[in-house]
Design a protein around this motif. Structure first.
Motif, PDB file in Angstrom:
ATOM      1  N   ALA A   1      35.811 105.029  -6.136  1.00  0.00           N
ATOM      2  CA  ALA A   1      35.549 104.669  -4.748  1.00  0.00           C
ATOM      3  C   ALA A   1      34.793 105.825  -4.104  1.00  0.00           C
ATOM      4  CB  ALA A   1      36.853 104.415  -4.011  1.00  0.00           C
ATOM      5  N   VAL A   2      33.670 105.495  -3.457  1.00  0.00           N
ATOM      6  CA  VAL A   2      32.811 106.513  -2.857  1.00  0.00           C
ATOM      7  C   VAL A   2      32.554 106.139  -1.401  1.00  0.00           C
ATOM      8  CG1 VAL A   2      30.548 107.622  -2.990  1.00  0.00           C
ATOM      9  CG2 VAL A   2      31.693 106.910  -5.091  1.00  0.00           C
ATOM     10  N   GLY A   3      32.729 107.098  -0.516  1.00  0.00           N
ATOM     11  CA  GLY A   3      32.415 106.876   0.883  1.00  0.00           C
ATOM     12  C   GLY A   3      30.931 107.083   1.125  1.00  0.00           C
ATOM     13  N   CYS A   4      30.377 106.289   2.032  1.00  0.00           N
ATOM     14  CA  CYS A   4      28.960 106.428   2.372  1.00  0.00           C
ATOM     15  C   CYS A   4      28.737 105.882   3.779  1.00  0.00           C
ATOM     16  CB  CYS A   4      28.073 105.698   1.367  1.00  0.00           C
ATOM     17  SG  CYS A   4      28.288 103.913   1.319  1.00  0.00           S
ATOM     18  N   ALA A   5      27.563 106.174   4.312  1.00  0.00           N
ATOM     19  CA  ALA A   5      27.226 105.659   5.641  1.00  0.00           C
ATOM     20  C   ALA A   5      27.102 104.139   5.575  1.00  0.00           C
ATOM     21  CB  ALA A   5      25.912 106.279   6.109  1.00  0.00           C
ATOM     22  N   ASP A   6      27.462 103.485   6.654  1.00  0.00           N
ATOM     23  CA  ASP A   6      27.316 102.034   6.719  1.00  0.00           C
ATOM     24  C   ASP A   6      25.870 101.649   6.409  1.00  0.00           C
ATOM     25  OD1 ASP A   6      29.968 101.602   7.430  1.00  0.00           O
ATOM     26  OD2 ASP A   6      29.555 101.749   9.577  1.00  0.00           O
ATOM     27  N   GLY A   7      25.711 100.630   5.590  1.00  0.00           N
ATOM     28  CA  GLY A   7      24.381 100.156   5.218  1.00  0.00           C
ATOM     29  C   GLY A   7      23.795 100.845   4.003  1.00  0.00           C
ATOM     30  N   GLN A   8      24.472 101.873   3.477  1.00  0.00           N
ATOM     31  CA  GLN A   8      23.962 102.621   2.330  1.00  0.00           C
ATOM     32  C   GLN A   8      24.636 102.222   1.013  1.00  0.00           C
ATOM     33  OE1 GLN A   8      21.376 104.937   2.295  1.00  0.00           O
ATOM     34  NE2 GLN A   8      21.072 104.022   4.303  1.00  0.00           N
ATOM     35  N   GLU A   9      25.431 101.157   1.057  1.00  0.00           N
ATOM     36  CA  GLU A   9      26.192 100.768  -0.128  1.00  0.00           C
ATOM     37  C   GLU A   9      25.305 100.466  -1.326  1.00  0.00           C
ATOM     38  OE1 GLU A   9      28.522  99.518   3.559  1.00  0.00           O
ATOM     39  OE2 GLU A   9      26.452  99.360   2.905  1.00  0.00           O
TER      40      GLU A   9
ATOM     41  N   VAL B   1      31.900 102.249  -7.403  1.00  0.00           N
ATOM     42  CA  VAL B   1      30.863 102.351  -8.424  1.00  0.00           C
ATOM     43  C   VAL B   1      31.538 102.572  -9.770  1.00  0.00           C
ATOM     44  CG1 VAL B   1      29.157 103.255  -6.800  1.00  0.00           C
ATOM     45  CG2 VAL B   1      30.564 104.843  -8.101  1.00  0.00           C
ATOM     46  N   GLU B   2      30.828 102.257 -10.824  1.00  0.00           N
ATOM     47  CA  GLU B   2      31.371 102.452 -12.161  1.00  0.00           C
ATOM     48  C   GLU B   2      30.515 103.465 -12.901  1.00  0.00           C
ATOM     49  OE1 GLU B   2      31.803  99.676 -15.979  1.00  0.00           O
ATOM     50  OE2 GLU B   2      33.024  99.023 -14.273  1.00  0.00           O
TER      51      GLU B   2
END
Length: 102
Positions: free
Chosen positions: A14-22, A6-7
């Protein structure tokens, strides 16, 4: 776990998130970026951590105001405020490490 870039205020994170939550993370980052840029326009360059703090406080104020008129509903299995606080503390620590590395 997925990773999305994300900017915020012209810088990529870079941000980690649950799959499908991008897409949701990108949308939320865009909302946060709007607040950060608003603060930057009002107070000038005071450093990313202070800009992020001020923008976070603005969002927290908006959330608080929105919740004032809503009844509290407890949902079984939903994260508690302790979980939210823990997540926010982890994000704050990561932001501090990122800024220190610049």
């Amino acid at each position: 776990m997925a990773t999305v870039t994300v900017e915020v205020n012209g810088r990529p994170y870079a941000v980690g998130c649950a799959d499908g939550q991008e897409q949701r993370v990108q949308m939320l980052a865009g909302l946060f970026d709007t607040h950060v840029r608003q603060v930057a326009g009002e107070v000038g360059h005071v450093g990313d951590i202070r800009l992020f703090l001020m923008a976070g406080l603005m969002l927290a104020d908006e959330l608080h105001e929105a919740r004032q008129g809503l009844p509290v509903v407890e949902v079984p299995g939903a994260p508690t405020n302790d979980g939210v606080a823990e997540a926010l503390n982890a994000v704050a620590a990561r932001l501090e490490k990122i800024v220190q590395g610049l």
